[in-house]
Design an enzyme around this catalytic site. Structure first.
Site, PDB file in Angstrom:
ATOM      1  CD  GLU A   1      -2.876   1.422   2.182  1.00 11.29           C
ATOM      2  OE1 GLU A   1      -3.144   0.481   2.934  1.00 11.29           O
ATOM      3  OE2 GLU A   1      -3.602   2.427   2.050  1.00 11.29           O
TER       4      GLU A   1
ATOM      5  CG  ASP B   1      -3.309  -2.628   4.039  1.00 10.22           C
ATOM      6  OD1 ASP B   1      -2.516  -1.823   4.563  1.00 10.22           O
ATOM      7  OD2 ASP B   1      -4.498  -2.351   3.818  1.00 10.22           O
TER       8      ASP B   1
ATOM      9  CB  ILE C   1      -1.658  -0.584   9.512  1.00 11.31           C
ATOM     10  CG1 ILE C   1      -0.239  -0.545  10.096  1.00 11.31           C
ATOM     11  CG2 ILE C   1      -2.732  -0.533  10.613  1.00 11.31           C
ATOM     12  CD1 ILE C   1       0.004  -1.301  11.353  1.00 11.31           C
ATOM     13  CG  ASP C   2      -7.361  -2.963   6.008  1.00 15.91           C
ATOM     14  OD1 ASP C   2      -7.324  -2.070   5.138  1.00 15.91           O
ATOM     15  OD2 ASP C   2      -8.418  -3.489   6.407  1.00 15.91           O
TER      16      ASP C   2
ATOM     17  CB  THR D   1      -4.436   3.311   8.813  1.00 17.74           C
ATOM     18  OG1 THR D   1      -3.789   2.287   8.054  1.00 17.74           O
ATOM     19  CG2 THR D   1      -3.370   4.205   9.400  1.00 17.74           C
TER      20      THR D   1
ATOM     21  CG  ASP E   1      -7.731  -2.290   1.327  1.00 23.20           C
ATOM     22  OD1 ASP E   1      -7.037  -2.015   2.308  1.00 23.20           O
ATOM     23  OD2 ASP E   1      -8.047  -1.455   0.454  1.00 23.20           O
TER      24      ASP E   1
END
Ligand code: IPD
Ligand code: CA
Length: 260
Positions: free
Chosen positions: A72, A86, A88-89, A91, A212
């Site tokens: 990302e 990703d 941190i999904d 965030t 994601d």
């Protein structure tokens, strides 16, 4: 790629994602260290996003130098052996101290979602799936709910500033009119994982990016769920709409959401 090479990837990356989870959790426990900034409207960034992605990229490059990586934060190129990250999904949740966030690492072999690993360290949950091998949560097999009546279905409707308000409100209206209970929890990846473990019956979002969903699509598939052809067209580089659900609701939800 041989079955042994695939298995090696799954086990090695399971360890990496758990380690990345500890790095992220350390930032999460020290709110003052997060260095929160905005990439755009409702598009959050913390120092942890970059740190976790750098860690995963360095370790993947060392372990599997022939594979490519798309992340990302740092972008990257597709290939027939590509990791999609990703760091941190969720965030926005992470930055505000809400535990509903995760790290997501998916592997596409010959452009097919093949391995999916998602760690939600603040919830103490680790999802692992490999195509043809089932899906687990903390080592236990998981399966979608089997709900077949839309009037008792729970659906998560994801949103980002990439979706025009009119389209999102229409989606909520149509799902609600059909009898669905609606929620939004702020992590698309965990939204899909919650379909896989039967906590909800469906997840839909008019536009979502490949990082994601790349891992969670394998998890939903292997838990017996239905997923639209997300990687059709330019899905890997530009994203697409996503709909996943328990199979008995697929045709009705496809009509309601307009996502097939
Ligand atoms: C977002 C979250 C959100 C989803 C958005 C994503 P981020 O990712 O998954 O739930 O609705 O489409 O962009 O910004 O938290 O990594
Ligand atoms: Ca994300």
């Amino acid at each position: 790629m041989t079955p042994a090479e695939l298995l090696l990837r799954r086990y090695a990356v399971q360890g990496l994602v758990a380690e990345a989870g500890r790095i992220a959790l350390d930032y999460f426990s020290r709110k003052e260290s997060l260095g929160v900034t905005m990439k755009g409207a409702q598009d959050w960034l913390t120092v942890a996003d970059g740190a976790v992605e750098d860690f995963l990229r360095a370790r993947l490059a060392a372990l599997f130098p022939g594979d490519t990586v798309i992340g990302e934060e740092g972008g990257g190129d597709p290939s027939n052996a590509v990791w999609i990250i990703d760091p941190i999904d969720g965030t926005a949740n992470f930055a505000r101290g809400d535990r509903n966030w995760c790290i997501s690492v998916g592997f596409l072999l010959d452009y097919k979602p093949t391995i999916g690993i998602v760690a939600a360290p603040a919830l103490d949950e680790l999802y692992v799936a490999q195509r043809g091998q089932g899906a687990t949560l903390n080592g236990q097999k998981i399966a979608v709910s089997g709900t077949d009546d839309i009037r008792r279905a729970s659906i998560e409707l994801g949103w980002s500033a990439r979706t025009p308000p009119q389209r999102y409100l229409e989606l909520i209206g149509r799902a609600n009119a059909a009898g669905c209970s609606i929620k939004r929890s702020g992590s698309g990846t965990l939204g899909l994982c919650n379909v896989a473990n039967g906590r909800t019956d469906a997840y839909a979002e008019p536009h979502i990016n490949a990082w994601d969903v790349a891992a969670a699509i394998v998890i939903v598939d292997e838990a017996g769920g239905w997923v639209n052809d997300f990687f059709a067209g330019d899905g890997i580089s530009k994203g697409n709409p996503i709909l996943c659900c328990t199979p008995a609701l697929a045709s009705q939800l496809s009509d309601i959401t307009g996502i097939a």
